[in-house]
Design an enzyme around this catalytic site. Structure first.
Site, PDB file in Angstrom:
ATOM      1  N   GLU A 141       4.150  -9.079  10.714  1.00 27.72           N
ATOM      2  CA  GLU A 141       4.639 -10.273  11.298  1.00 27.72           C
ATOM      3  C   GLU A 141       5.505 -11.019  10.735  1.00 27.72           C
ATOM      4  OE1 GLU A 141       0.978 -11.317  13.120  1.00 27.72           O
ATOM      5  OE2 GLU A 141       1.646 -11.078  14.829  1.00 27.72           O
TER       6      GLU A 141
ATOM      7  N   GLN B 156       7.638  -1.221   8.572  1.00 20.43           N
ATOM      8  CA  GLN B 156       7.159  -2.656   9.492  1.00 20.43           C
ATOM      9  C   GLN B 156       8.380  -3.881   9.260  1.00 20.43           C
ATOM     10  OE1 GLN B 156       4.233  -3.550  11.157  1.00 20.43           O
ATOM     11  NE2 GLN B 156       4.696  -1.485  11.236  1.00 20.43           N
TER      12      GLN B 156
ATOM     13  N   LEU C 277       0.853  -1.223   0.042  1.00 24.72           N
ATOM     14  CA  LEU C 277       0.073   0.080  -0.022  1.00 24.72           C
ATOM     15  C   LEU C 277       0.993   1.271   0.002  1.00 24.72           C
ATOM     16  CD1 LEU C 277      -2.225  -1.735   2.576  1.00 24.72           C
ATOM     17  CD2 LEU C 277      -3.116  -0.853   0.167  1.00 24.72           C
TER      18      LEU C 277
HETATM   19 MO1  MOS Z   1       0.451  -9.303  17.059  1.00 26.46          MO
HETATM   20  S1  MOS Z   1       1.257 -10.395  18.424  1.00 26.46           S
HETATM   21  O1  MOS Z   1      -1.062 -10.022  16.864  1.00 26.46           O
HETATM   22  O2  MOS Z   1       0.357  -7.814  17.702  1.00 26.46           O
END
Ligand code: MOS
Length: 725
Positions: free
Chosen positions: A682, A615, A607
């Protein structure tokens, strides 16, 4: 998707809220102007298990400014757990101060309310508690393996025939990998300002999921959801620690009810170690078998972790092992040991961050045993089907991540033989790892308000989404700019208020995909409705200002939602990545440096490359932290954490991460959601630790299976059999 505006999606624009942040105008939880507020300070237990048998508040009560001292003796009655060790979820109740029992060192045993923060802190230190200690407390995971239990039937997964799989293997490795307790430690301390007003609750809070905080508060106080409002305009990082409601917030609401004033509670940095979540320690066993030619024939991944004695949380360390490789015979299991330690919960990439350390180190170990290049070994075992779900991946560009990453990194210069690349005292090693992280997309509601003034449309978006530092404000502004074809200056984004439409909040890497598709649906709905009213064909290009004029209105409100469709459900949806690391190890001292890293990710539509880059950099830094420093130490006799500040809980600094390259593959996933967005936050941390540990092996010939890898551990370790020194 075509980007019509320079401010639309896909562009690396600056953060729309950046100016507010750097000028201090962005209101974090404890910064809202609330009249007549008092301050609360939690008191922490100094034993790990037992009972409170005496409380002396006399000295504290004499202090100027003290308004109330709350303990189990005078606390409001709250909803408590109706079974032993219920599963902790993001919307769980959070009872506190309900009995004289103590379950871990640092648990809240009291709350002092005073006129000022300093008075509350000082008074809290003067409250004297007498305990009867229970000597049966348990603290160390490895010493209590016999107490392990199976948390649920779903924690045992098996496919194929593992015994047969290993019997077909030409090479087998089986190793144990240990990861310690870690803490999230977002920059912004957990904090709240809570007001109880005639049975209605308003909290300014640092929460990742506003709706679940509402559910948790209403459940804990047994009041209707409609009487609870949670506001979280800006959240200074969460990493999972702010997914659920923690006890300081409940105590602040309770205190507000008792003193009849708003109460602010700010958790101290030291209390962030004992009262706001952590990643528990894990002991993982991985066994892998493969044929000479490199095909995996068997995979076993067993995890032992701890949970608290009061609630249950299981970090799914085997999640990546289930789906990552083309191995017909696989088994994953998870077991828990209840310990008298603080309750663990999700920390960034719960499951993958730690599970990938075991799996991707084991893959490296087996590749070495097979004398195969570890990149080729992974490519050999690629699969376009998720064998655990028996579904195809919506898209999987893992091979591309590995090959493009190898090119960018200069992998061909790697020596397969450990200790072969040297420069003076430095042993130089290259390591690789592969990463996968689920890319969820959840039902999301959004409201768009259009206002036409002097021929200019202003579009205001409202949703209870949060920005935990990730850039939600920015990517949502870009989404509106794109979908309504208006410049960014005409877009207003209002988030983080439970009065706004419900979203799944920020967590589990589902925020961006869910939020933006939700916002798009409200925009699309507005355009479609305004066109339909005036019989404008759907495909006709009419500006939003023109549409409002044609409808003879100056304002319009549209609310809609986005949610996964049947195609989504028919597929397995993941983001993929690869990490390449070069380390230099001093052969005499064991001191090592991460010289450079290359991370390649495929996470659907990017995006905003700038916020996405942030991130991934953050994820890589946390992943490096797992290896070089992060560890919460438990005192083995008393069960308190020895590491209680940033002076002793170390995290990487800029110099540790000096040379990091992040590459996003252009990926068009038409299945995941309309906008093709997948999670990224993540993915960035996943398997980073393994790529560093594998590079350390390549440099030194030493397999380091216990995190963190400190210089002294590295120095003391033996080289693997077969490595020539
Ligand atoms: Mo993440 S561990 O779902 O903030």
């Amino acid at each position: 998707m075509k980007t019509k505006n320079a401010t639309g999606i896909g562009n690396a624009i600056d953060r729309v809220e950046g100016h507010l942040k750097v000028t201090g105008e962005a209101t974090y939880a404890s910064e809202f102007k609330v009249e007549n507020k008092a301050y609360g300070q939690g008191i922490n237990s100094t034993i790990a298990k037992g009972e409170i048998i005496g409380i002396d508040t006399s000295e504290a009560e004499k202090l100027k400014g003290v308004l109330k001292i709350i303990t189990y003796k005078n606390a409001e009655k709250l909803k408590t757990f109706d079974k032993e060790r219920p599963v902790l979820a993001t919307d769980s109740i959070a009872p506190v101060l309900q009995s004289n029992k103590v379950h871990y060192y640092g648990e809240y045993v009291g709350f002092v309310v005073a006129e000022t923060f300093e008075q509350a802190q000082y008074a809290a230190s003067l409250v004297k508690l007498k305990y009867k200690e229970d000597a049966t407390a348990r603290f160390i995971l490895g010493q209590n393996k016999d107490k392990a239990y199976n948390p649920s039937e779903e924690s045992d997964y098996e496919r194929g025939n593992l015994k047969k799989g290993f019997s077909e293997a030409d090479a087998i490795i089986e190793q144990t990998y240990n990861t310690p307790i870690e803490h999230q430690h977002p920059m912004e301390l957990h904090a709240t300002i809570a007001s109880w007003n005639n049975g209605k609750v308003l909290v300014y809070a640092s929460q990742q999921i506003v709706e679940d905080a509402v559910i948790s508060i209403s459940g804990t106080f047994q009041i209707p959801k409609k009487d609870v409002r949670v506001v979280a305009k800006y959240v200074g990082g969460g990493f999972g620690s702010k997914l659920n409601v923690e006890r300081h917030l409940i105590m602040a609401v309770m205190a507000s009810k008792m003193v009849g004033r708003p109460v602010q509670a700010t958790v101290t940095r030291s209390q962030m170690f004992t009262n706001t979540g952590l990643r528990q320690s894990n002991i993982q066993v991985v066994k892998l078998g493969a044929k000479k030619t490199g095909e995996l024939t068997g995979l076993l991944h067993e995890t032992l972790a701890y949970t608290s004695t009061t609630q249950e949380f299981q970090e799914p360390c085997g999640s990546m092992s289930k789906m990552m490789y083309n191995v017909a015979n696989a088994a994953v299991s998870e077991r828990l040991v209840p310990l008298n330690l603080q309750q663990p919960f999700s920390m960034r990439a719960p499951g993958e961050a730690t599970g990938s350390f075991a799996l991707e180190c084991a893959m490296d170990e087996l590749a070495w045993k097979l004398k195969m290049d570890p990149v080729q070994f992974r490519i050999k075992n690629d699969t376009q089907e998720d064998l655990s779900q028996e579904k195809p991946f919506s898209s999987r560009l893992l091979i591309e991540c590995l090959t493009i990453g190898a090119d960018e990194f200069g992998w061909n210069k790697r020596q397969q033989k450990p200790r072969a690349n040297k420069k003076g005292n430095w042993l130089i090693g290259y390591g690789v790892s592969a990463a996968a992280r689920a890319a969820p997309f959840n039902e999301t509601h959004a409201k768009v308000l259009l206002d036409l003034t002097n021929d200019t449309v202003t579009a205001t978006l409202q949703m209870d989404a949060t920005d935990i530092g990730t850039g939600s404000y920015t990517i949502l502004a870009q989404t509106l700019s794109e979908c309504l074809n208006v410049p960014l200056e005409q877009v207003v984004v209002e988030l983080g208020d439970s009065d706004y439409p419900i979203t799944p909040g920020s967590g589990g890497s589902w925020g961006a995909a869910s939020y933006c598709n939700g916002a798009k649906s409200a925009c699309d709905y507005a355009i479609a409705a305004l066109k339909k009213n005036r019989n404008v064909p759907n495909d006709e290009d009419v500006s939003i200002a023109e549409l409002l004029k044609m409808n003879q209105i100056t304002s319009y409100e549209s609310q809609s939602l986005a949610k996964p469709d049947s195609e989504f459900k028919k597929h397995s949806i993941f983001s993929f990545g690869a990490n390449f690391t070069e380390v230099w190890v001093d052969k005499d001292t064991g001191i090592y440096k991460i010289k450079r890293m290359v991370n390649v990710g495929s996470a659907g539509k990017i995006l905003n490359p700038k916020t996405a880059y942030g991130q991934v950099i953050g994820g890589l830094t946390m992943g490096a932290g797992m290896v070089i420093a992060e560890q919460t130490k438990v005192e083995p006799n008393f069960g308190n954490f020895i590491t209680r500040s940033f002076a002793d809980y170390h995290v990487p600094v800029n110099l540790d991460m000096a040379n990091v390259d992040v590459i996003f593959l252009p990926e068009e996933d038409k299945i995941v959601n309309q906008m093709g967005i997948k999670g990224i936050g993540e993915l960035g941390i996943t398997s980073v630790a393994a790529s560093i540990a594998n590079a350390i092996f390549n440099a030194t010939g030493k397999r380091m299976r216990d995190l963190p890898i400190t210089p002294e551990k590295l120095l003391m370790a033996e080289v693997e059999d077969g490595v020539t020194v």
